[in-house]
Scaffold this motif. Sequence first.
Motif, PDB file in Angstrom:
ATOM      1  N   ALA A  52       0.825  -1.211   0.000  1.00 42.35           N
ATOM      2  CA  ALA A  52       0.000   0.000   0.000  1.00 42.35           C
ATOM      3  C   ALA A  52       0.859   1.260   0.000  1.00 42.35           C
ATOM      4  O   ALA A  52       0.532   2.249  -0.665  1.00 42.35           O
ATOM      5  CB  ALA A  52      -0.935  -0.007   1.208  1.00 42.35           C
ATOM      6  N   ILE A  53       1.970   1.220   0.742  1.00 39.78           N
ATOM      7  CA  ILE A  53       2.875   2.367   0.791  1.00 39.78           C
ATOM      8  C   ILE A  53       3.512   2.602  -0.574  1.00 39.78           C
ATOM      9  O   ILE A  53       3.503   3.722  -1.099  1.00 39.78           O
ATOM     10  CB  ILE A  53       3.978   2.163   1.848  1.00 39.78           C
ATOM     11  CG1 ILE A  53       3.412   2.311   3.263  1.00 39.78           C
ATOM     12  CG2 ILE A  53       5.129   3.147   1.635  1.00 39.78           C
ATOM     13  CD1 ILE A  53       2.964   3.707   3.611  1.00 39.78           C
ATOM     14  N   ILE A  54       4.083   1.568  -1.172  1.00 38.70           N
ATOM     15  CA  ILE A  54       4.812   1.771  -2.428  1.00 38.70           C
ATOM     16  C   ILE A  54       3.870   2.099  -3.586  1.00 38.70           C
ATOM     17  O   ILE A  54       4.284   2.757  -4.547  1.00 38.70           O
ATOM     18  CB  ILE A  54       5.712   0.556  -2.777  1.00 38.70           C
ATOM     19  CG1 ILE A  54       4.895  -0.688  -3.092  1.00 38.70           C
ATOM     20  CG2 ILE A  54       6.688   0.283  -1.641  1.00 38.70           C
ATOM     21  CD1 ILE A  54       5.738  -1.877  -3.534  1.00 38.70           C
ATOM     22  N   GLU A  55       2.615   1.677  -3.484  1.00 42.38           N
ATOM     23  CA  GLU A  55       1.646   2.023  -4.525  1.00 42.38           C
ATOM     24  C   GLU A  55       1.290   3.499  -4.482  1.00 42.38           C
ATOM     25  O   GLU A  55       0.864   4.078  -5.488  1.00 42.38           O
ATOM     26  CB  GLU A  55       0.378   1.184  -4.360  1.00 42.38           C
ATOM     27  CG  GLU A  55       0.534  -0.266  -4.780  1.00 42.38           C
ATOM     28  CD  GLU A  55      -0.643  -1.118  -4.356  1.00 42.38           C
ATOM     29  OE1 GLU A  55      -1.523  -0.600  -3.642  1.00 42.38           O
ATOM     30  OE2 GLU A  55      -0.670  -2.315  -4.733  1.00 42.38           O
ATOM     31  N   SER A  56       1.459   4.119  -3.326  1.00 47.85           N
ATOM     32  CA  SER A  56       1.064   5.519  -3.171  1.00 47.85           C
ATOM     33  C   SER A  56       2.110   6.491  -3.707  1.00 47.85           C
ATOM     34  O   SER A  56       1.864   7.699  -3.762  1.00 47.85           O
ATOM     35  CB  SER A  56       0.827   5.822  -1.671  1.00 47.85           C
ATOM     36  OG  SER A  56       2.048   5.830  -0.946  1.00 47.85           O
ATOM     37  N   TRP A  57       3.268   6.004  -4.122  1.00 51.67           N
ATOM     38  CA  TRP A  57       4.378   6.877  -4.500  1.00 51.67           C
ATOM     39  C   TRP A  57       4.291   7.414  -5.920  1.00 51.67           C
ATOM     40  O   TRP A  57       4.816   8.472  -6.211  1.00 51.67           O
ATOM     41  CB  TRP A  57       5.706   6.148  -4.340  1.00 51.67           C
ATOM     42  CG  TRP A  57       6.101   5.970  -2.910  1.00 51.67           C
ATOM     43  CD1 TRP A  57       5.624   6.667  -1.839  1.00 51.67           C
ATOM     44  CD2 TRP A  57       7.041   5.037  -2.410  1.00 51.67           C
ATOM     45  NE1 TRP A  57       6.212   6.218  -0.696  1.00 51.67           N
ATOM     46  CE2 TRP A  57       7.100   5.224  -1.022  1.00 51.67           C
ATOM     47  CE3 TRP A  57       7.848   4.069  -3.002  1.00 51.67           C
ATOM     48  CZ2 TRP A  57       7.937   4.472  -0.196  1.00 51.67           C
ATOM     49  CZ3 TRP A  57       8.678   3.316  -2.196  1.00 51.67           C
ATOM     50  CH2 TRP A  57       8.721   3.518  -0.812  1.00 51.67           C
TER      51      TRP A  57
END
Length: 230
Positions: A220-225
Amino acid sequence: MSRLADFNSFIKEFQQFQNEMRTSSFSEVKKTIQEYMQLRPMFRAQKTDQFNVFRILGIASDEMRHSRILAWLLEAESEHGQSSDFLKAFAALCGIALNSHDLLDYTVVTELAVLESIIDIAVYKPGSFLIYIENKVFAVEGNQQLLREFSDLRRLGAAMRVPETRQYAIFLTPTGREPVSAGPSQWISISYGQISAVFRSVVSKIEGAKTRWLIQDWLAIIESWGITID
């Protein structure tokens, strides 16, 4: 000292170093999982599931932590229990063909220093293949950084007797941009969004809830970048 003795000494020292680095890297991941499980009951009590352990711990943009999480996933012996499935998915994304022999007894290390540089992640099997992964979350490249790293890739590949056609340089960023400190033809550019897309099918097979929750939070974190580069 003969050339063969020099080579054997280099390999022995290198193996000792990578064993030390592997222990350090994976202990960091275990610590993150433990912190995650300690925090989860607090948020369950608040009857909300809208949280992310990486944001809570203040490490959502910590480049080194993300390198260690990725290295942990690529390692076949890690506690995620998926053997080499994450590496197979990563290799396919990068256009790297790995056979069943390649996927036996390979090694994953972080912060690998050779002569001119330190690479974020190295995956290798002597005589078989060598993958260099340079991870840039929000930091900029150093002066001729990727050029120096590519030179070290060639040096290490030669020492391991890996053919140049089986030496791969991967440049990982939020948007999959091309590097500026080395010729793009030397590096395969991929995005974190692309990694998330190919890893989600592997994560769905994980039976252990603790591990699955942690990796889903990381995805979820890396998708938000940024966006996925096709």
